[in-house]
Design a protein around this motif. Structure first.
Motif, PDB file in Angstrom:
ATOM      1  N   ALA A 164      40.491  45.039  36.111  1.00  0.00           N
ATOM      2  CA  ALA A 164      41.765  45.224  35.415  1.00  0.00           C
ATOM      3  C   ALA A 164      41.574  46.073  34.164  1.00  0.00           C
ATOM      4  N   ARG A 165      40.555  45.742  33.419  1.00  0.00           N
ATOM      5  CA  ARG A 165      40.277  46.527  32.212  1.00  0.00           C
ATOM      6  C   ARG A 165      40.031  47.990  32.552  1.00  0.00           C
ATOM      7  N   ARG A 166      39.210  48.195  33.547  1.00  0.00           N
ATOM      8  CA  ARG A 166      38.861  49.573  33.903  1.00  0.00           C
ATOM      9  C   ARG A 166      40.103  50.342  34.344  1.00  0.00           C
ATOM     10  N   ALA A 167      40.946  49.700  35.155  1.00  0.00           N
ATOM     11  CA  ALA A 167      42.162  50.370  35.628  1.00  0.00           C
ATOM     12  C   ALA A 167      43.100  50.667  34.463  1.00  0.00           C
ATOM     13  N   LEU A 168      43.251  49.708  33.569  1.00  0.00           N
ATOM     14  CA  LEU A 168      44.145  49.926  32.426  1.00  0.00           C
ATOM     15  C   LEU A 168      43.626  51.061  31.547  1.00  0.00           C
ATOM     16  N   ARG A 169      42.339  51.049  31.307  1.00  0.00           N
ATOM     17  CA  ARG A 169      41.765  52.097  30.455  1.00  0.00           C
ATOM     18  C   ARG A 169      41.934  53.469  31.082  1.00  0.00           C
ATOM     19  N   THR A 170      41.764  53.521  32.391  1.00  0.00           N
ATOM     20  CA  THR A 170      41.914  54.797  33.087  1.00  0.00           C
ATOM     21  C   THR A 170      43.354  55.297  32.977  1.00  0.00           C
ATOM     22  N   GLN A 171      44.285  54.382  33.220  1.00  0.00           N
ATOM     23  CA  GLN A 171      45.692  54.788  33.218  1.00  0.00           C
ATOM     24  C   GLN A 171      46.186  55.115  31.812  1.00  0.00           C
ATOM     25  N   LEU A 172      45.562  54.521  30.810  1.00  0.00           N
ATOM     26  CA  LEU A 172      46.027  54.754  29.438  1.00  0.00           C
ATOM     27  C   LEU A 172      45.152  55.762  28.696  1.00  0.00           C
ATOM     28  N   ALA A 173      44.343  56.475  29.455  1.00  0.00           N
ATOM     29  CA  ALA A 173      43.413  57.405  28.807  1.00  0.00           C
ATOM     30  C   ALA A 173      44.148  58.405  27.929  1.00  0.00           C
ATOM     31  N   ALA A 174      45.332  58.807  28.386  1.00  0.00           N
ATOM     32  CA  ALA A 174      46.079  59.815  27.625  1.00  0.00           C
ATOM     33  C   ALA A 174      46.517  59.295  26.266  1.00  0.00           C
ATOM     34  N   TRP A 175      46.503  57.994  26.107  1.00  0.00           N
ATOM     35  CA  TRP A 175      47.007  57.426  24.856  1.00  0.00           C
ATOM     36  C   TRP A 175      45.909  57.122  23.851  1.00  0.00           C
TER      37      TRP A 175
ATOM     38  N   SER B   5      31.304  45.370  30.973  1.00  0.00           N
ATOM     39  CA  SER B   5      30.792  45.161  32.330  1.00  0.00           C
ATOM     40  C   SER B   5      31.301  43.811  32.814  1.00  0.00           C
ATOM     41  N   PRO B   6      31.202  43.568  34.130  1.00  0.00           N
ATOM     42  CA  PRO B   6      31.665  42.268  34.634  1.00  0.00           C
ATOM     43  C   PRO B   6      30.887  41.114  34.026  1.00  0.00           C
ATOM     44  N   PHE B   7      29.729  41.386  33.484  1.00  0.00           N
ATOM     45  CA  PHE B   7      28.898  40.306  32.943  1.00  0.00           C
ATOM     46  C   PHE B   7      29.111  40.116  31.440  1.00  0.00           C
ATOM     47  N   ASP B   8      30.006  40.923  30.887  1.00  0.00           N
ATOM     48  CA  ASP B   8      30.293  40.801  29.457  1.00  0.00           C
ATOM     49  C   ASP B   8      31.255  39.633  29.250  1.00  0.00           C
ATOM     50  N   HIS B   9      30.837  38.668  28.459  1.00  0.00           N
ATOM     51  CA  HIS B   9      31.681  37.484  28.272  1.00  0.00           C
ATOM     52  C   HIS B   9      32.572  37.606  27.041  1.00  0.00           C
ATOM     53  N   ARG B  10      32.489  38.769  26.358  1.00  0.00           N
ATOM     54  CA  ARG B  10      33.303  38.935  25.143  1.00  0.00           C
ATOM     55  C   ARG B  10      34.684  39.497  25.485  1.00  0.00           C
ATOM     56  N   GLN B  11      35.640  39.127  24.638  1.00  0.00           N
ATOM     57  CA  GLN B  11      36.984  39.657  24.807  1.00  0.00           C
ATOM     58  C   GLN B  11      37.032  41.119  24.356  1.00  0.00           C
ATOM     59  N   ASP B  12      37.860  41.890  25.029  1.00  0.00           N
ATOM     60  CA  ASP B  12      38.113  43.267  24.609  1.00  0.00           C
ATOM     61  C   ASP B  12      39.278  43.188  23.627  1.00  0.00           C
ATOM     62  N   SER B  13      38.962  43.140  22.360  1.00  0.00           N
ATOM     63  CA  SER B  13      40.007  42.857  21.362  1.00  0.00           C
ATOM     64  C   SER B  13      41.037  43.976  21.279  1.00  0.00           C
ATOM     65  N   GLU B  14      40.590  45.202  21.480  1.00  0.00           N
ATOM     66  CA  GLU B  14      41.527  46.325  21.392  1.00  0.00           C
ATOM     67  C   GLU B  14      42.569  46.257  22.514  1.00  0.00           C
ATOM     68  N   LEU B  15      42.080  46.072  23.733  1.00  0.00           N
ATOM     69  CA  LEU B  15      43.004  45.946  24.862  1.00  0.00           C
ATOM     70  C   LEU B  15      43.824  44.662  24.724  1.00  0.00           C
ATOM     71  N   GLY B  16      43.174  43.613  24.279  1.00  0.00           N
ATOM     72  CA  GLY B  16      43.866  42.342  24.109  1.00  0.00           C
ATOM     73  C   GLY B  16      45.013  42.451  23.111  1.00  0.00           C
ATOM     74  N   ASP B  17      44.753  43.113  21.998  1.00  0.00           N
ATOM     75  CA  ASP B  17      45.810  43.267  20.991  1.00  0.00           C
ATOM     76  C   ASP B  17      46.975  44.095  21.527  1.00  0.00           C
ATOM     77  N   ALA B  18      46.620  45.159  22.248  1.00  0.00           N
ATOM     78  CA  ALA B  18      47.679  46.013  22.805  1.00  0.00           C
ATOM     79  C   ALA B  18      48.526  45.251  23.809  1.00  0.00           C
ATOM     80  N   LEU B  19      47.856  44.482  24.665  1.00  0.00           N
ATOM     81  CA  LEU B  19      48.598  43.701  25.666  1.00  0.00           C
ATOM     82  C   LEU B  19      49.429  42.612  24.999  1.00  0.00           C
ATOM     83  N   ARG B  20      48.858  41.984  24.000  1.00  0.00           N
ATOM     84  CA  ARG B  20      49.587  40.929  23.281  1.00  0.00           C
ATOM     85  C   ARG B  20      50.865  41.495  22.674  1.00  0.00           C
ATOM     86  N   SER B  21      50.712  42.674  22.064  1.00  0.00           N
ATOM     87  CA  SER B  21      51.874  43.304  21.436  1.00  0.00           C
ATOM     88  C   SER B  21      52.936  43.669  22.475  1.00  0.00           C
TER      89      SER B  21
END
Lengths: 183, 131
Positions: A164-175, B5-21
């Motif tokens: 999910a992260r990878r797909a989102l990052r890819t799709q939002l690359a322009a931003w 990576s799939p083995f990373d147990h940390r949150q992606d805070s940047e993506l998390g904040d954007a999604l939260r917003s």
């Protein structure tokens, strides 16, 4: 007061205790429901259905376990059910392309466009990946808790978050540039 | 957004904040009120499951009445059965064996069996019915 205590009180008929639980989890439940359903109104209806279903089945809640994942699983199920029903009724297609980035007159408009782009990117993901990434990156649940909520093995939840992260990052690359400028 | 990576147990805070917003609404309190109002129907109706002891308590009185009715019915049936045993026809010992024990010279079973020719139907019926 702990969630488990509030749940016990709510089960015994205490409205205030239930209200407190709703207040604590309203944001989380709505976000998860919105990740599943595209309409905010539908998402709120589903979140409400989830809360009421949880209230009806409080007897099945194990107070030795955290309340949040138990509740969110019910909300996610309610949202998924609603989505299936809506899908049958109206076969609305999600626009596959993201809105193009256009010169924006101000930051607010740009931010709104980014928000829409993010929601549309999210909507293109499989439902389980959507829930997984929101639970993990937004709500702060562990992979194990995400797996328990989704009823999948932990490795599957881990993989869902990653894809999910990878797909989102890819799709939002322009931003990305915009985010650096305005973030 | 950071690489993970799939083995990373940390949150992606940047993506998390954007999604939260993007996913958050600003009227959670209003939503909570709406849910609490809707929950009244569950509280009032049969929605909230009762504790098991409450359920048992509610059933105690009908259960006792049902048990008493069963005991009374069983006692009545037992009484009737005992009376039938002592005063019914079986008590006289005249049910099946009677025709066979009848001592009529002409229509006793041995007489029927001793005859050279087959007895006629009337004689058999007379023996069976005790003359």
């Amino acid at each position: 007061m702990q969630d488990a205590e509030l749940a016990a009180l709510a089960q015994a008929g205490d409205r205030e205790a239930f209200g407190e639980l709703v207040s604590r989890y309203a944001g989380q439940a709505r976000r998860v429901a919105r990740a599943i359903l595209h309409s905010a109104d539908d998402a709120d209806d589903a979140a409400q259905d989830g809360f009421l279903a949880a209230l009806r089945h409080l007897g099945r809640y194990d107070p030795a376990r955290p309340f949040g994942p138990w509740l969110i699983r019910i909300v996610a199920n309610a949202a998924s059910d609603r989505r299936r029903r809506l899908k049958v009724r109206r076969t609305e297609a999600i626009p596959p392309s993201l809105p193009a980035r256009e010169p924006a007159p101000d930051t607010d408009t740009d931010r709104r466009s980014f928000r829409e782009a993010l929601l549309q990117a999210l909507a293109t993901l499989p439902e389980r990946q959507r829930i997984a990434v929101v639970l993990f990156d937004v709500e702060g649940y562990s992979h194990r808790e995400v797996a328990a909520i989704l009823k999948v093995p932990e490795g599957t939840a881990r993989s869902d978050v990653f894809h999910a992260r990878r797909a989102l990052r890819t799709q939002l690359a322009a931003w990305e540039g915009w985010k650096e400028e305005t973030g | 957004m950071s690489t993970t990576s799939p083995f990373d147990h940390r949150q992606d805070s940047e993506l998390g904040d954007a999604l939260r917003s993007a996913l958050s609404a600003d009227d959670d309190a209003q939503f909570a009120q709406r849910v609490v109002a809707a929950s009244e129907a569950v509280f009032v109706g049969p929605g909230v499951p009762e504790q098991w002891w409450n359920v048992l308590t509610a059933w105690a009185r009908p259960g006792l009445v049902a048990a008493l009715v069963l005991v009374a019915a069983a006692a009545f049936w037992l009484g009737a059965w005992v009376n039938r045993d002592t005063s019914g026809p079986a008590a006289n010992g005249t049910m099946l064996g009677d025709p066979l024990l009848a001592d009529s010279d002409q229509l006793a079973v041995p007489v029927l069996l001793a005859g050279q020719s087959a007895p006629n139907m009337d004689e058999v019926l007379a023996v069976a019915l005790g003359n």
